[in-house]
Design an enzyme around this catalytic site. Structure first.
Site, PDB file in Angstrom:
ATOM      1  N   ASP A   1       0.850  -1.204   0.000  1.00 39.99           N
ATOM      2  CA  ASP A   1       0.000   0.000   0.000  1.00 39.99           C
ATOM      3  C   ASP A   1       0.879   1.245   0.000  1.00 39.99           C
ATOM      4  OD1 ASP A   1      -2.325   1.568   0.087  1.00 39.99           O
ATOM      5  OD2 ASP A   1      -2.425   1.522   2.286  1.00 39.99           O
ATOM      6  N   LEU A   2       1.872   1.266  -0.886  1.00 39.08           N
ATOM      7  CA  LEU A   2       2.854   2.346  -0.868  1.00 39.08           C
ATOM      8  C   LEU A   2       2.324   3.566  -1.609  1.00 39.08           C
ATOM      9  CD1 LEU A   2       5.743   2.817   0.189  1.00 39.08           C
ATOM     10  CD2 LEU A   2       6.535   2.381  -2.138  1.00 39.08           C
TER      11      LEU A   2
END
Length: 255
Positions: free
Chosen positions: A156-157
């Site tokens: 979930d960067l």
């Protein structure tokens, strides 16, 4: 002080130095416990600070970690890109078998989660798209079934999870979605949601291949689909609407 609301957990700052997190939904408890097993093993392998949570309370479930200093990145430049590229290279080079031994679910879990997400996207999101976009949307969904699941990834960067302080990248936070997946998912925002100089520095430091770059574009296009279903889950039509707009905007972007 409570931090900005996350999708999965509620986080508060305690005594100016610790972050305490509690699950927003019962199913998030497993995720928080997994972080307490995986992150103490993973953190020493990485070149930037990351949260290393430990169990503070079982009932109610609370995990705590030292505050990672910094503020979310706003103006990504080449120096930041190089640092993040080196970080992602180290993260993705961490041994998958060891990660599983420390609590990360195996690839079979990733594939099952992808299949469930794909089924939901076809049932709930696809009908919201104009008919003329559905063929290209179906091609994006194919990435869920076809991409590898062999690399330890953040999952979930985005800019809210990359912190900077004093002109340097000071840490990467929020490993709630850490899993065994496709390295390209962590390259989606760095390569396709940042200024050219940042993206170029990431690519050089990480040594991005053409194959990875192509899959990263598909993950970039897939991101807003999750926003649509999240809006449905919380009953917020504005989040759903914004997600659908994001789906269509990214489908229209050039390759």
């Amino acid at each position: 002080m409570e931090f900005a609301q996350g999708w999965d957990s509620r986080a508060v700052l305690v005594a100016g130095r610790w972050v305490e997190r509690r699950p927003r939904r019962p199913e998030v408890a497993e995720q928080l416990r997994r972080e307490t097993r995986v992150m103490p093993w993973l953190a020493p392998l990485l070149p930037l600070p990351v949260p290393v949570p430990h169990l503070s309370s079982e009932t109610p479930l609370v995990v705590r970690h030292d505050l990672v200093p910094g503020r979310p990145i706003e103006s990504p430049g080449a120096e930041y890109g190089r640092a993040l590229g080196e970080f992602l290279r180290a993260l993705h080079d961490s041994p998958a078998a060891e990660a599983i031994r420390h609590g990360l679910p195996p690839a079979t879990r990733t594939r099952a989660d992808r299949a469930a997400a794909g089924d939901r996207f076809r049932a709930d999101v696809m009908p919201l798209l104009p008919a003329r976009h559905r063929d290209s949307a179906a091609a994006v969904l194919a990435v869920l079934a076809d991409s590898p699941a062999d690399t330890v990834v953040h999952g979930d960067l985005g800019p809210e999870h990359v912190l900077v302080d004093g002109g340097r990248v000071s840490g990467v936070i929020d490993f709630g979605d850490v899993h065994l997946g496709d390295a390209a998912i962590d390259l989606a925002w760095p390569l396709y949601g940042t200024p050219p100089e940042f993206a170029a520095a990431i690519a050089a430091a990480y040594r991005v291949t053409d194959e990875l770059r192509g899959r990263a574009l598909l993950w970039h296009r897939l991101g807003p689909w999750y926003e649509v279903t999240h809006g449905m889950d919380i009953g917020d039509p504005e989040v759903v609407r914004a997600g659908v707009i994001g789906v269509l905007d990214r489908l229209a972007e050039p390759s």
